[in-house]
Design a protein around this motif. Structure first.
Motif, PDB file in Angstrom:
ATOM      1  N   VAL A   3       0.925  -1.201  -0.133  1.00 26.38           N
ATOM      2  CA  VAL A   3       0.085  -0.154  -0.147  1.00 26.38           C
ATOM      3  C   VAL A   3       1.056   1.209  -0.133  1.00 26.38           C
ATOM      4  CG1 VAL A   3      -1.623   1.322   1.302  1.00 26.38           C
ATOM      5  CG2 VAL A   3      -1.824  -1.359   1.194  1.00 26.38           C
ATOM      6  N   PRO A   4       0.933   1.954  -1.073  1.00 22.69           N
ATOM      7  CA  PRO A   4       1.728   3.251  -1.253  1.00 22.69           C
ATOM      8  C   PRO A   4       1.052   4.421   0.161  1.00 22.69           C
ATOM      9  CG  PRO A   4       0.222   3.205  -3.070  1.00 22.69           C
ATOM     10  CD  PRO A   4       0.137   1.983  -2.124  1.00 22.69           C
ATOM     11  N   ASP A   5       2.101   4.926   0.789  1.00 18.26           N
ATOM     12  CA  ASP A   5       1.516   5.980   1.808  1.00 18.26           C
ATOM     13  C   ASP A   5       2.794   7.019   1.593  1.00 18.26           C
ATOM     14  OD1 ASP A   5       2.242   6.946   4.717  1.00 18.26           O
ATOM     15  OD2 ASP A   5       0.237   6.486   4.467  1.00 18.26           O
ATOM     16  N   PRO A   6       2.501   8.438   1.926  1.00 21.31           N
ATOM     17  CA  PRO A   6       3.468   9.420   1.834  1.00 21.31           C
ATOM     18  C   PRO A   6       4.623   9.156   2.548  1.00 21.31           C
ATOM     19  CG  PRO A   6       1.386  10.388   2.051  1.00 21.31           C
ATOM     20  CD  PRO A   6       1.061   8.824   2.141  1.00 21.31           C
ATOM     21  N   ALA A   7       4.301   8.418   3.959  1.00 22.09           N
ATOM     22  CA  ALA A   7       5.660   8.161   4.792  1.00 22.09           C
ATOM     23  C   ALA A   7       6.086   6.815   4.710  1.00 22.09           C
ATOM     24  CB  ALA A   7       4.810   8.318   6.294  1.00 22.09           C
ATOM     25  N   VAL A   8       5.638   5.766   4.228  1.00 19.98           N
ATOM     26  CA  VAL A   8       6.133   4.609   4.352  1.00 19.98           C
ATOM     27  C   VAL A   8       5.508   3.480   3.305  1.00 19.98           C
ATOM     28  CG1 VAL A   8       4.550   3.698   6.244  1.00 19.98           C
ATOM     29  CG2 VAL A   8       6.713   2.684   5.761  1.00 19.98           C
ATOM     30  N   LEU A   9       6.096   2.628   2.845  1.00 19.40           N
ATOM     31  CA  LEU A   9       5.589   1.770   1.969  1.00 19.40           C
ATOM     32  C   LEU A   9       5.348   0.370   2.728  1.00 19.40           C
ATOM     33  CD1 LEU A   9       5.000   0.729  -0.875  1.00 19.40           C
ATOM     34  CD2 LEU A   9       7.481  -0.245  -0.789  1.00 19.40           C
ATOM     35  N   LEU A  10       3.894  -0.229   3.125  1.00 20.12           N
ATOM     36  CA  LEU A  10       3.600  -0.998   3.923  1.00 20.12           C
ATOM     37  C   LEU A  10       3.475  -2.471   3.142  1.00 20.12           C
ATOM     38  CD1 LEU A  10       0.409   0.777   5.657  1.00 20.12           C
ATOM     39  CD2 LEU A  10       2.876   0.742   6.443  1.00 20.12           C
ATOM     40  N   VAL A  64      -0.116  -9.000   9.869  1.00 17.28           N
ATOM     41  CA  VAL A  64       0.646  -7.862  10.473  1.00 17.28           C
ATOM     42  C   VAL A  64       1.057  -6.940   9.229  1.00 17.28           C
ATOM     43  CG1 VAL A  64       1.757  -8.969  12.334  1.00 17.28           C
ATOM     44  CG2 VAL A  64       2.812  -9.211  10.143  1.00 17.28           C
ATOM     45  N   ALA A  65       1.101  -5.826   9.376  1.00 21.26           N
ATOM     46  CA  ALA A  65       1.602  -4.868   8.561  1.00 21.26           C
ATOM     47  C   ALA A  65       3.222  -4.268   8.859  1.00 21.26           C
ATOM     48  CB  ALA A  65       0.862  -3.457   8.669  1.00 21.26           C
ATOM     49  N   THR A  66       4.159  -4.553   8.009  1.00 18.29           N
ATOM     50  CA  THR A  66       5.327  -4.153   8.092  1.00 18.29           C
ATOM     51  C   THR A  66       6.075  -3.163   7.223  1.00 18.29           C
ATOM     52  OG1 THR A  66       6.260  -5.972   6.742  1.00 18.29           O
ATOM     53  CG2 THR A  66       5.782  -6.522   8.875  1.00 18.29           C
ATOM     54  N   ASP A  67       7.037  -2.341   7.938  1.00 14.60           N
ATOM     55  CA  ASP A  67       7.668  -1.496   6.957  1.00 14.60           C
ATOM     56  C   ASP A  67       8.751  -2.064   6.064  1.00 14.60           C
ATOM     57  OD1 ASP A  67       9.795  -1.775   8.495  1.00 14.60           O
ATOM     58  OD2 ASP A  67       9.789   0.139   9.493  1.00 14.60           O
ATOM     59  N   PRO A  68       9.445  -1.428   5.176  1.00 10.15           N
ATOM     60  CA  PRO A  68      10.547  -2.100   4.287  1.00 10.15           C
ATOM     61  C   PRO A  68      11.451  -2.956   5.078  1.00 10.15           C
ATOM     62  CG  PRO A  68       9.772   0.230   3.450  1.00 10.15           C
ATOM     63  CD  PRO A  68       9.267  -0.025   4.946  1.00 10.15           C
ATOM     64  N   VAL A  72       7.046  -4.639  12.449  1.00 15.24           N
ATOM     65  CA  VAL A  72       5.857  -4.693  12.663  1.00 15.24           C
ATOM     66  C   VAL A  72       5.144  -3.524  13.188  1.00 15.24           C
ATOM     67  CG1 VAL A  72       3.880  -5.767  13.868  1.00 15.24           C
ATOM     68  CG2 VAL A  72       5.906  -7.012  12.913  1.00 15.24           C
ATOM     69  N   LEU A  73       4.375  -2.581  12.338  1.00  8.06           N
ATOM     70  CA  LEU A  73       3.647  -1.512  12.422  1.00  8.06           C
ATOM     71  C   LEU A  73       2.437  -1.674  13.137  1.00  8.06           C
ATOM     72  CD1 LEU A  73       4.736   0.453   9.374  1.00  8.06           C
ATOM     73  CD2 LEU A  73       5.916   0.527  11.409  1.00  8.06           C
ATOM     74  N   GLY A  74       1.665  -2.790  12.872  1.00  3.44           N
ATOM     75  CA  GLY A  74       0.291  -2.922  13.540  1.00  3.44           C
ATOM     76  C   GLY A  74      -0.039  -4.613  13.239  1.00  3.44           C
TER      77      GLY A  74
END
Length: 187
Positions: A3-10, A64-68, A72-74
């Protein structure tokens, strides 16, 4: 799913046992600081491991949602809404986002994938039981993904020295209640 996001790619993926420490830390934060959970003492790592295993063994999704970097972000999961066989087409969702990832699309990405997974599993209804009628973030997240508020349980919980409401939200999956189930779900 990315999912693209301005702050992070999840990346949203199925959780693994080695994610449980991060999951437990996120949940600990919410238990100690918020009203999303009515627990007052955070469960330890063994208990969180047991809870996750019970959902996974039942064939239900725990994501889980993770950053690159893999942080684990959530997390989000769906469990049975109630144990009686008549509820077998209904699941209940839970979504928790780490404090540093709030407002970055993590909850939305998790819940979107969870909805898709539950629909693919043959569930017809997804229910959210949201702690605190003032929980605008969770209520807004669920509303944005097609949930409707279907009830309020006034003063059903007591935490942090005050009474807390429970908000019931629901979303139909697939044809929802418009048709009878086309395939059996285990009771």
């Amino acid at each position: 799913m990315r999912v693209p996001d301005p702050a992070v790619l999840l990346t949203v993926r199925t959780s693994r046992e080695d994610d449980v420490a991060a999951i437990a830390a996120i949940y600990r934060h919410h238990v100690l600081t918020g009203l999303a959970s009515f627990e007052e003492a955070p469960p330890d790592l063994d208990e969180m491991t047991r809870r996750r295993a019970a959902i996974v063994v039942a064939g239900m999704p725990w994501l889980v949602a993770t950053d690159p970097a893999g942080l684990v972000l959530g997390y989000a999961y769906a469990g049975p809404y109630r144990p009686r066989p008549g509820y077998r087409y209904t699941a209940e969702d839970s979504v928790y986002v780490g404090p540093r990832a709030v407002g970055r699309g993590v909850g939305r990405a998790l819940l979107a994938v969870l909805v898709d997974r539950c629909e693919a599993m043959g569930f017809r209804q997804l229910v959210a039981v949201i702690g605190d009628s003032g929980n605008a973030a969770s209520i807004g997240l669920h509303r944005a993904l097609g949930f409707e508020r279907v009830g309020l349980l006034p003063a059903v919980g007591f935490k942090f020295g005050r009474w807390v409401d429970g908000v019931l939200m629901q979303r139909g999956l697939g044809p929802g209640a418009a048709t009878l189930p086309d395939r059996p779900r285990p009771a």
